[in-house]
Design an enzyme around this catalytic site. Structure first.
Site, PDB file in Angstrom:
ATOM      1  CE  LYS A 172      -1.894   2.972   2.702  1.00  0.00           C
ATOM      2  NZ  LYS A 172      -1.890   3.905   1.844  1.00  0.00           N
ATOM      3  CD  GLU A 175      -3.018   8.025   2.955  1.00  0.00           C
ATOM      4  OE1 GLU A 175      -1.632   8.080   3.054  1.00  0.00           O
ATOM      5  OE2 GLU A 175      -3.537   8.005   4.130  1.00  0.00           O
ATOM      6  CD  GLU A 250      13.390   0.976   9.060  1.00  0.00           C
ATOM      7  OE1 GLU A 250      14.016   1.927   9.686  1.00  0.00           O
ATOM      8  OE2 GLU A 250      14.181  -0.360   9.334  1.00  0.00           O
ATOM      9  CB  CYS A 284      13.021   8.988   8.257  1.00  0.00           C
ATOM     10  SG  CYS A 284      14.131   8.051   7.194  1.00  0.00           S
ATOM     11  CD  GLU A 381       9.820  12.829  11.524  1.00  0.00           C
ATOM     12  OE1 GLU A 381       8.706  12.291  11.728  1.00  0.00           O
ATOM     13  OE2 GLU A 381      10.597  12.387  10.848  1.00  0.00           O
TER      14      GLU A 381
HETATM   15  P1  NAD Z   1       2.234   8.315   7.970  1.00  0.00           P
HETATM   16  O1  NAD Z   1       2.608   7.521   8.992  1.00  0.00           O
HETATM   17  O2  NAD Z   1       1.269   9.383   7.762  1.00  0.00           O
HETATM   18  O3  NAD Z   1       1.937   7.236   6.649  1.00  0.00           O
HETATM   19  C1  NAD Z   1       2.759   6.330   6.250  1.00  0.00           C
HETATM   20  C2  NAD Z   1       1.968   5.292   5.371  1.00  0.00           C
HETATM   21  O4  NAD Z   1       1.177   4.593   6.586  1.00  0.00           O
HETATM   22  C3  NAD Z   1       1.238   5.528   4.586  1.00  0.00           C
HETATM   23  O5  NAD Z   1       1.132   4.699   3.660  1.00  0.00           O
HETATM   24  C4  NAD Z   1      -0.232   5.649   5.185  1.00  0.00           C
HETATM   25  O6  NAD Z   1      -1.400   5.743   4.268  1.00  0.00           O
HETATM   26  C5  NAD Z   1      -0.267   4.537   6.286  1.00  0.00           C
HETATM   27  N1  NAD Z   1      -1.161   4.845   7.272  1.00  0.00           N
HETATM   28  C6  NAD Z   1      -1.571   5.944   8.020  1.00  0.00           C
HETATM   29  N2  NAD Z   1      -2.411   5.670   8.890  1.00  0.00           N
HETATM   30  C7  NAD Z   1      -2.290   4.176   8.881  1.00  0.00           C
HETATM   31  C8  NAD Z   1      -3.085   3.495   9.982  1.00  0.00           C
HETATM   32  N3  NAD Z   1      -3.706   3.743  10.740  1.00  0.00           N
HETATM   33  N4  NAD Z   1      -2.785   1.923   9.720  1.00  0.00           N
HETATM   34  C9  NAD Z   1      -1.986   1.551   8.899  1.00  0.00           C
HETATM   35  N5  NAD Z   1      -1.316   2.561   7.941  1.00  0.00           N
HETATM   36  C10 NAD Z   1      -1.545   3.675   8.119  1.00  0.00           C
HETATM   37  O7  NAD Z   1       3.786   8.735   7.194  1.00  0.00           O
HETATM   38  P2  NAD Z   1       4.037   9.841   6.187  1.00  0.00           P
HETATM   39  O8  NAD Z   1       3.430  11.368   6.435  1.00  0.00           O
HETATM   40  O9  NAD Z   1       3.551   9.240   4.902  1.00  0.00           O
HETATM   41  O10 NAD Z   1       5.704  10.032   6.405  1.00  0.00           O
HETATM   42  C11 NAD Z   1       6.509  10.562   7.149  1.00  0.00           C
HETATM   43  C12 NAD Z   1       6.794   9.891   8.241  1.00  0.00           C
HETATM   44  O11 NAD Z   1       7.600   8.675   7.649  1.00  0.00           O
HETATM   45  C13 NAD Z   1       7.819  10.416   9.002  1.00  0.00           C
HETATM   46  O12 NAD Z   1       7.636  10.417  10.518  1.00  0.00           O
HETATM   47  C14 NAD Z   1       9.307   9.895   8.531  1.00  0.00           C
HETATM   48  O13 NAD Z   1      10.176  10.143   9.695  1.00  0.00           O
HETATM   49  C15 NAD Z   1       8.860   8.747   8.464  1.00  0.00           C
HETATM   50  N6  NAD Z   1       9.799   7.737   7.650  1.00  0.00           N
HETATM   51  C16 NAD Z   1      10.685   6.971   8.402  1.00  0.00           C
HETATM   52  C17 NAD Z   1      11.620   6.156   7.493  1.00  0.00           C
HETATM   53  C18 NAD Z   1      12.668   5.292   8.130  1.00  0.00           C
HETATM   54  O14 NAD Z   1      13.390   4.531   7.434  1.00  0.00           O
HETATM   55  N7  NAD Z   1      12.633   5.555   9.410  1.00  0.00           N
HETATM   56  C19 NAD Z   1      11.949   6.604   6.211  1.00  0.00           C
HETATM   57  C20 NAD Z   1      10.815   7.476   5.382  1.00  0.00           C
HETATM   58  C21 NAD Z   1       9.901   8.298   6.470  1.00  0.00           C
END
Ligand code: NAD
Length: 485
Positions: A172, A175, A250, A284, A381
């Protein structure tokens, strides 16, 4: 305008609703994708389950699985320009960065293609007349949930090891940025017929609906998730509520980038800016806390400000652009609100608003604050082009500040004194520590966080392990089984 569907069981299936996809550089709708319901996700999970339980994938030879991954990588390289353009049009990153991401995505598939034939168990010297050994087996059906900042690359970090292990997957995308993954699925569908239907499925849609359905499915054996720390917490709740499936996370970070007085100031200030502003700061591991030893803090800040003023913002498809728009209007507004809040406690040194030259698009100026580590802007963050410079007195102070965060993804230290660097490397609680550098990232090397930055590791041999179960096998070589009763 293209209307995309879900890729399930080797077919393109519509969902009941659709979602518009917006180019953040122009604010224009460029495509629609499926807005999947829990029922749509269940269809994809069933396809992956059938492909795992009855399909040929997990029992095919490791060599054959490896060859499929090499073929996928070759297809990615062949269509790299198109994939990079799609990436830039949906997440706003400069095209030169998308080019690198696409090549890294192919490299990741090649690495795990090669690793397919190196997955093996061990024999253990148990104190009996027996052979005791372990078998490595695929964990099963895996839900891959990825964020919007590196849509294709982070998907490959999961897809590569999952397929290499013999798992089947439902992926998935975020969005905002599903188009590169849908294009990848189209390319695989057309050019890699040896990948059996149902092994690789893509469902698009909302996190709290489609993502949650995947997390709570009783038929999914593992979730590999990348995203925000709060969402990671939700994922753990969902896993606990359902079948206690395995999970790797992650998550976010607030990484310290530490500069001592003896660093090379020119290279160091370049490293401070690259460490935080690459990909608009939507990284991240962004070095969003720049810790500078007090004696050089003023000169360091002057150079950072001068270089920041030269960062070229604009059309991300222009090869001269160094910073594009943020991923969406909603996210840009969130970052601007964070900057406003930051101004209440910290000194704004550069940026702080929308760039005047950009009439449209979700642009935010590269922004520098100065404060101590207690300010909200230094702790939260922001996930945008915002950095806080924090002066420190000595090595112990730098280490204390570096570790004063709930996160532990990455850190960097800059000094000509290698012994000092190594002391800091050992003292900082983070999963990745760079010395005189920040952000290089290699598929050969593990990626992941300490503390609230996550569970498990991606990439490298460690990343492969996350998609494997370990089975103990005990073969009795004694003449009769143990006579106990
Ligand atoms: P997000 O947590 O909003 O979304 C990430 C994914 O999770 C999306 O596909 C989203 O649709 C899905 N999601 C959202 N709510 C969910 C739920 N309740 N159940 C299951 N899936 C759900 O994050 P984002 O805004 O897309 O990305 C930014 C974040 O990702 C930042 O905090 C960043 O640090 C982190 N990130 C971490 C790494 C790493 O390697 N540690 C890499 C990239 C991004």
């Amino acid at each position: 305008m293209i209307e995309h569907r879900n890729f399930i069981g080797g077919e393109w299936l519509a969902a009941a609703a659709t979602r518009p996809i917006v180019n953040p550089a122009t604010d224009e709708v460029i495509a629609t994708v499926a807005e999947s319901s829990a029922a749509d996700v269940a269809v994809a999970v069933r396809a992956a389950r059938d492909a795992f339980d009855s399909g040929p994938w997990r029992t095919t030879t490791a060599q054959a699985r490896g060859r499929v991954l090499f073929h996928m990588a070759a297809v990615v390289r062949e269509h790299a320009d198109r994939l990079a353009e799609i990436e830039t049009r949906t997440c706003g990153k400069p095209i030169v960065e998308s080019d690198m991401d696409v090549q890294d995505a192919a490299t990741c598939l090649e690495y795990y293609g090669g690793l397919a034939t190196k997955i093996h168990g061990e024999t253990l010297p148990v104190p009996d007349n027996a052979i005791n050994l372990t078998l490595k087996e695929p964990v099963g059906v895996v839900g891959l949930i990825v964020p919007w900042n590196y849509p294709l690359l982070l998907a490959m970090w999961k897809l590569g090891p999952a397929l290499s292990a013999g798992c089947t997957v439902v992926l998935k995308p975020a969005e905002q940025t599903p188009l590169s993954m849908l294009e990848f699925a189209r390319l695989v569908h057309e050019h890699v017929p040896e990948l059996p239907p149902g092994v690789f499925n893509v469902v698009t849609g909302d996190g709290p609906v489609a993502g949650r359905a995947l997390v709570e499915s009783m038929e999914v054996d593992k979730i590999a998730f990348t995203g925000g720390t709060e969402t990671g917490r939700e994922v753990l709740h969902g896993v606990a509520r359902s079948n206690l499936k395995k999970v790797s996370l992650e998550l976010g970070g607030k990484s310290p980038n530490i500069f001592f007085t003896d660093c090379d100031l020119d290279a160091a200030t370049d490293g401070a800016l690259f460490g935080v502003f690459i990909n608009q700061g939507e990284v991240c591991s962004a070095g969003s806390r720049v810790l500078v030893q007090r004696e050089i803090a003023a000169e360091f800040m002057t150079r950072m400000r001068e270089k920041t003023a030269r960062i070229r913002l604009g059309d991300p498809l222009d090869r001269a652009t160094k910073m594009g728009p943020l991923v969406s209007r909603e996210h840009a507004d969130r970052v601007l609100a964070a900057i406003e809040r930051g101004r209440q406690e910290a000194r704004l040194v550069a940026g702080g608003g929308r760039p005047a030259a950009q009439a449209r698009g979700c642009f935010v100026e590269p922004t520098i604050f100065e404060s101590d580590n207690s300010a909200w802007i230094a702790r939260e963050e922001i996930f945008g082009p915002v950095v806080t410079v924090i002066p420190f007195t000595d090595e112990a102070d730098a280490i204390r500040i570096a570790n004063d965060t709930p996160y532990g993804l990455a850190a960097a230290v800059w000094s000509r004194d290698i012994f000092r660097c190594l002391r800091v490397v050992k003292a900082v609680r983070a999963g990745i520590v760079w010395v005189n550098s920040m952000q290089p990232c290699y598929v050969e090397s593990p990626w992941g966080g300490y503390k609230q930055s996550g569970h498990g590791r991606e990439m490298s041999l460690h990343g492969q392990e996350e998609f494997l179960e370990t089975k103990q096998v005990h073969i009795n070589l004694g003449e009769a089984p143990l006579a106990w009763y």
